[in-house]
Design an enzyme around this catalytic site. Sequence first.
Site, mmCIF file in Angstrom:
data_model
loop_
_atom_site.group_PDB
_atom_site.id
_atom_site.type_symbol
_atom_site.label_atom_id
_atom_site.label_comp_id
_atom_site.label_asym_id
_atom_site.label_seq_id
_atom_site.Cartn_x
_atom_site.Cartn_y
_atom_site.Cartn_z
ATOM 1 N N TYR A 9 0.793 -1.231 0.000
ATOM 2 C CA TYR A 9 0.000 0.000 0.000
ATOM 3 C C TYR A 9 0.827 1.283 0.000
ATOM 4 O O TYR A 9 0.262 2.365 -0.102
ATOM 5 C CB TYR A 9 -0.953 0.001 1.200
ATOM 6 C CG TYR A 9 -1.908 -1.164 1.174
ATOM 7 C CD1 TYR A 9 -2.919 -1.231 0.228
ATOM 8 C CD2 TYR A 9 -1.783 -2.212 2.075
ATOM 9 C CE1 TYR A 9 -3.792 -2.308 0.192
ATOM 10 C CE2 TYR A 9 -2.656 -3.292 2.046
ATOM 11 C CZ TYR A 9 -3.654 -3.333 1.104
ATOM 12 O OH TYR A 9 -4.509 -4.395 1.065
ATOM 13 N N ASN A 34 -13.109 3.557 -2.493
ATOM 14 C CA ASN A 34 -12.233 2.416 -2.255
ATOM 15 C C ASN A 34 -12.886 1.644 -1.115
ATOM 16 O O ASN A 34 -12.723 1.998 0.047
ATOM 17 C CB ASN A 34 -10.823 2.868 -1.875
ATOM 18 C CG ASN A 34 -9.887 1.698 -1.669
ATOM 19 O OD1 ASN A 34 -10.317 0.571 -1.451
ATOM 20 N ND2 ASN A 34 -8.595 1.965 -1.712
ATOM 21 N N HIS A 86 -15.270 -7.171 -1.887
ATOM 22 C CA HIS A 86 -15.417 -8.567 -2.263
ATOM 23 C C HIS A 86 -16.707 -9.221 -1.781
ATOM 24 O O HIS A 86 -17.002 -10.338 -2.204
ATOM 25 C CB HIS A 86 -14.205 -9.353 -1.759
ATOM 26 C CG HIS A 86 -12.925 -8.635 -2.032
ATOM 27 N ND1 HIS A 86 -12.459 -8.412 -3.312
ATOM 28 C CD2 HIS A 86 -12.044 -8.016 -1.195
ATOM 29 C CE1 HIS A 86 -11.335 -7.712 -3.238
ATOM 30 N NE2 HIS A 86 -11.067 -7.463 -1.976
ATOM 31 N N ASP A 110 -25.791 -2.135 -3.467
ATOM 32 C CA ASP A 110 -27.172 -1.647 -3.540
ATOM 33 C C ASP A 110 -27.251 -0.139 -3.319
ATOM 34 O O ASP A 110 -28.023 0.552 -3.994
ATOM 35 C CB ASP A 110 -28.052 -2.360 -2.511
ATOM 36 C CG ASP A 110 -28.412 -3.786 -2.904
ATOM 37 O OD1 ASP A 110 -28.230 -4.154 -4.091
ATOM 38 O OD2 ASP A 110 -28.877 -4.537 -2.018
ATOM 39 N N HIS A 119 -8.602 1.043 -6.206
ATOM 40 C CA HIS A 119 -7.811 0.213 -5.293
ATOM 41 C C HIS A 119 -6.347 0.591 -5.456
ATOM 42 O O HIS A 119 -5.859 0.731 -6.585
ATOM 43 C CB HIS A 119 -8.007 -1.274 -5.593
ATOM 44 C CG HIS A 119 -9.412 -1.700 -5.378
ATOM 45 N ND1 HIS A 119 -9.924 -1.922 -4.125
ATOM 46 C CD2 HIS A 119 -10.428 -1.896 -6.252
ATOM 47 C CE1 HIS A 119 -11.196 -2.247 -4.239
ATOM 48 N NE2 HIS A 119 -11.532 -2.230 -5.518
ATOM 49 N N LEU A 120 -5.657 0.759 -4.342
ATOM 50 C CA LEU A 120 -4.241 1.115 -4.377
ATOM 51 C C LEU A 120 -3.411 0.013 -5.018
ATOM 52 O O LEU A 120 -2.524 0.274 -5.822
ATOM 53 C CB LEU A 120 -3.736 1.402 -2.961
ATOM 54 C CG LEU A 120 -4.393 2.603 -2.264
ATOM 55 C CD1 LEU A 120 -4.075 2.589 -0.780
ATOM 56 C CD2 LEU A 120 -3.948 3.891 -2.909
ATOM 57 N N SER A 121 -3.705 -1.227 -4.655
ATOM 58 C CA SER A 121 -2.969 -2.364 -5.207
ATOM 59 C C SER A 121 -3.756 -2.966 -6.367
ATOM 60 O O SER A 121 -4.952 -2.707 -6.517
ATOM 61 C CB SER A 121 -2.743 -3.426 -4.122
ATOM 62 O OG SER A 121 -3.976 -3.998 -3.724
ATOM 63 N N ARG A 179 -9.467 -11.841 -3.574
ATOM 64 C CA ARG A 179 -9.516 -10.399 -3.853
ATOM 65 C C ARG A 179 -9.808 -10.090 -5.322
ATOM 66 O O ARG A 179 -9.987 -8.938 -5.688
ATOM 67 C CB ARG A 179 -8.193 -9.740 -3.460
ATOM 68 C CG ARG A 179 -7.905 -9.800 -1.981
ATOM 69 C CD ARG A 179 -6.656 -8.991 -1.657
ATOM 70 N NE ARG A 179 -6.155 -9.264 -0.336
ATOM 71 C CZ ARG A 179 -6.570 -8.668 0.774
ATOM 72 N NH1 ARG A 179 -7.517 -7.766 0.720
ATOM 73 N NH2 ARG A 179 -6.035 -8.983 1.940
#
EC number: 4.2.1.10
Length: 146
Positions: A22, A74, A80, A87, A100-102, A111
């Site tokens: 991260y 994020n 997941h 919703d 997402h950072l990664s 993931r």
Amino acid sequence: MKIMVINGPNLNLLGIREKEIYGAKDFNQVIDYIKEEGKELGLEINCFQSNIEGEIINFIHNAYFKKYDGIIINPGAYTHYSIAIYDALKGVEIPTVEVHLSNIHKREEFRHKSVTAPACIGQISGFGEYGYIMAMNALKKHIKSK
């Protein structure tokens, strides 16, 4: 143009948690970077973070009631499995980009799937904090084209 940036669980631990994944910047440094870059793009950026699913849903609802033009989210691990966040995003019909950072597709198999991304106009993954800037640019262009 008003954009709400929502960060989910454990993102407040940036700079502490798994720096090799991260990055070394702490959460406040990342938020300052997002706000500075947003200002340069002529955007009004408001950032929120919560480790609690219901609070994240409330942020999404507030984006609707406070007439935000876009959302960058994020969802952290909620990505997941949170049908409730999916919703909420579908319900408010505000253009949203998931960040997402990664690169979630280069990590553990659990993931790889996002249940929230189908409620978004797109997903950006793997570019660190710059992913938020990419999302701002994409949202700005998308909103202006409508």
